[in-house]
Design a protein around this motif. Structure first.
Motif, mmCIF file in Angstrom:
data_model
loop_
_atom_site.group_PDB
_atom_site.id
_atom_site.type_symbol
_atom_site.label_atom_id
_atom_site.label_comp_id
_atom_site.label_asym_id
_atom_site.label_seq_id
_atom_site.Cartn_x
_atom_site.Cartn_y
_atom_site.Cartn_z
ATOM 1 N N GLY A 1 0.806 -0.913 -0.114
ATOM 2 C CA GLY A 1 -0.198 -0.010 0.074
ATOM 3 C C GLY A 1 0.713 1.307 0.069
ATOM 4 N N SER A 2 2.136 1.158 0.272
ATOM 5 C CA SER A 2 2.881 2.502 0.368
ATOM 6 C C SER A 2 3.228 3.063 -1.118
ATOM 7 N N SER A 3 3.712 1.949 -2.124
ATOM 8 C CA SER A 3 4.048 2.420 -3.369
ATOM 9 C C SER A 3 3.118 1.996 -4.279
ATOM 10 N N ARG A 4 2.876 2.553 -5.370
ATOM 11 C CA ARG A 4 1.701 2.230 -6.420
ATOM 12 C C ARG A 4 1.876 0.813 -7.006
#
Lengths: 330, 256
Positions: free
Chosen positions: A285-288
């Motif tokens: 969920g932190s980077s696309r």
């Protein structure tokens, strides 16, 4: 207005840029020097007979060494696990609004960070002098069990306890940094949904804090793996102790130190891989989109070659049906 | 609690941060099914008051009731007793809150964001919670984004997930803290549409907002706050068209 054509992306413009790259003569010189040094070092190691590579190979899988490796792994897992559990507990305590609870945590960290871990291990080793027998029970109340301290504090337990308690102090600072790094809004959102403080910490804050906690914890674990070699001073059965025991008998200390070093390198390399995947898991969920792992990259590379004929479609020389049949014949 | 009691009642609510007095005697009532919009310049205490309603801020003076129950305290023998964490959490579970910065859980997908609290707080089967959450996300127009993480969603989509997340607890009251202030102008409409639907279905709502148009169209009551006090309140069309107070006139002339 409706007569004005909408601007469309133009695909007939000038072709892609293919410029001549800037030359970097400095880099070439530096590369040459690095390469030269590397060759010199390898050459020296290979040609100096005193390295005794034959003996190194001979002892690398000696059963005394491999059982030392197992003990080193066990010590690392036990001490680091104790350190992590203590660290989370101490960090949560430190953030408590109760000054006594927070102060207790601070005092613990102050003490264990302020004394050398080697001193702590020797202290635990000699605990029998201070408390000849250990009683389990309620303080100032009834006692249930009494154990002879000298029989309880084996070298393994001494080292695991000493390293684990010390690690707890460092881990608490790492965990605390992780907790603080999570946006206050996350706590508010969780509380506003009716979660209790404990649920908020466990389900919302800690999982997000993990992204900050994992890299330094990996560092700590690698450091821990090597620090278990301090078991040597209390006659432990770990990798370094095993190597030194053999060296004491055959007078080949260099060869056995090389053997130990090779094993330490192998073990830390394994930890690198573990840390890499753990970091990826908590980066959800932190980077696309996460970049593919080396394994995925290899697999994708293999498959893209194998699947190329499919691109030709059913009319290609290898139709889907034929291909499957070909596989079954083999 | 009792059908006759207002959903929210405030009596002389004061809040201090150190020496700064943020709320200086707020008294108001919000009836069941009513939509109240609170407007006012930044620093006027609107958000602080909203957060006091679900006890994210402790008030220093006055009384605050939600559905007839005192917020954060129990009155016994003429004295106020702080409620334990579990009790506070139970009351908060019945009040939905939507934040300016969305505050979605970034490590969970849209669906997981919505399921999390019902599962954890109310217990119950995963399948039922999933079905419920899917319905809610469809209602806010995001049925194709169930598996997306917040970082893969636009601001407007994130805020709609946040509204679905709050609704999943089946709240009797919804608090909106400047829900559209952090959004690109073109995304504001979708969020306001969802809120408009919610108001039409009879949800009791308190909305701190700068969307004067939304307040005029949807709100049953409008409150203008400045420097910790309610300057003016009443029917939104009336207040917006004929502000009686100088400060209200000045504020409206800047935002309209």
């Amino acid at each position: 207005m409706s007569d004005v054509p909408l601007s469309a992306p133009d695909s007939h413009g000038p072709e892609d840029i293919e410029a001549v790259a800037v030359r970097h003569p400095g880099r070439w010189v530096a590369s040459a020097i690095v390469l030269l040094l590397a060759v010199a070092i390898v050459n020296s190691m290979a040609t100096n007979p005193r390295f005794g590579w034959g003996q190194v190979g001979h002892f690398l899988f000696d059963h005394r060494i491999t059982s030392g490796v197992v003990v080193t792994i066990e010590l690392t897992v036990a001490a680091q696990a104790l350190g992590i559990v203590l660290g989370v507990l101490l960090a949560v305590m430190r953030l408590s609004p109760n000054p006594l609870v927070a102060g207790g945590s601070w005092l613990y960290v102050w003490f264990f960070r302020g004394t050398p871990v080697l001193v702590q291990i020797l202290f635990w080793y000699n605990i029998g002098a201070l408390y000849p027998s250990i009683h389990l029970g309620i303080p100032f109340g009834p006692q249930f069990v009494a154990i002879n301290a000298n029989s309880l504090v084996t070298p393994f337990l001494t080292v695991a306890l000493g390293l684990g308690l010390n690690e707890g102090a460092y881990m608490s600072e790492i965990v605390r940094a992780g907790i603080i790094s999570v946006d206050e809004g996350q706590t508010e959102a969780a509380l506003s949904l009716g979660m209790t403080r404990l649920q908020t910490m466990r389900r919302i804050v800690l999982p997000q804090a993990m992204r900050v906690i994992i890299p330094p914890t990996g560092n700590e674990t690698i450091s821990m793996l090597k620090t278990t070699s301090l078991a040597f001073v209390v006659a432990g059965a770990d990798l370094l102790s095993a190597a030194e025991n053999i060296a004491g008998a055959n007078f080949e200390p260099i060869q056995l130190l090389i053997v130990a070093s090779i094993w330490y390198l192998v073990l830390t390399s394994v930890l690198y891989v573990g840390q890499y995947y753990l970091e990826r898991y908590y980066a959800r969920g932190s980077s696309r989109e996460l970049p593919p792992t080396p394994l995925q990259r290899i697999r994708r590379g293999v498959f893209s070659v194998r699947h190329d004929p499919v691109a030709l479609g059913p009319l290609g020389p290898l139709g889907g049906v034929e291909r499957h049949e070909g596989g079954s014949i083999r | 609690m009792t059908a006759s009691a207002p959903m929210v009642k405030a009596e002389g609510v004061h809040k201090r941060f150190g020496r700064l007095e943020v709320l200086r005697g707020i008294s108001l009532e919000v009836a069941r099914g009513e939509v109240m919009c609170i407007i006012g310049p930044s620093g006027s205490g609107k958000s602080t008051f909203l957060r006091a309603i679900n006890h994210l801020e402790k008030i220093n003076r006055g009384r605050l009731w939600v559905d007839g129950e005192l917020v954060g305290y129990r009155e016994h023998g003429g004295k106020l007793h702080e409620l334990p964490d579990r009790e506070v959490a139970k009351r908060r579970a019945e009040i939905g809150m939507v934040f300016q910065r969305f505050n979605l859980f970034p490590h969970k997908t849209a669906l997981e964001n919505v399921i999390e609290a019902p599962r954890l707080v109310r217990g119950g089967a995963r399948a039922a919670a999933t079905e419920e959450a899917t319905t809610l996300l469809r209602r806010v127009g995001l049925s194709d984004k169930l598996a997306s993480y917040p970082s893969q969603l636009s601001g407007g989509q994130q805020q709609r997930v946040a509204i679905a997340r709050a609704l999943a607890m089946k709240p009797k009251l919804m608090l909106f803290d400047e829900p559209t202030s952090a959004l690109d102008p073109e995304l504001v409409g979708d969020v306001l549409d969802v809120m408009r639907d919610l108001a039409r279905e009879g949800m009791t709502m308190i909305v701190v907002t700068h969307e004067i148009g939304f307040a005029r169209e949807v709100a049953d009551a409008l409150v203008f706050m400045d420097e910790g006090v309610i300057v003016e309140s009443g029917d939104p069309r009336e207040v917006l068209a004929n502000p009686r107070h100088e400060r209200t006139k000045l504020f409206l002339s800047k935002v309209l």
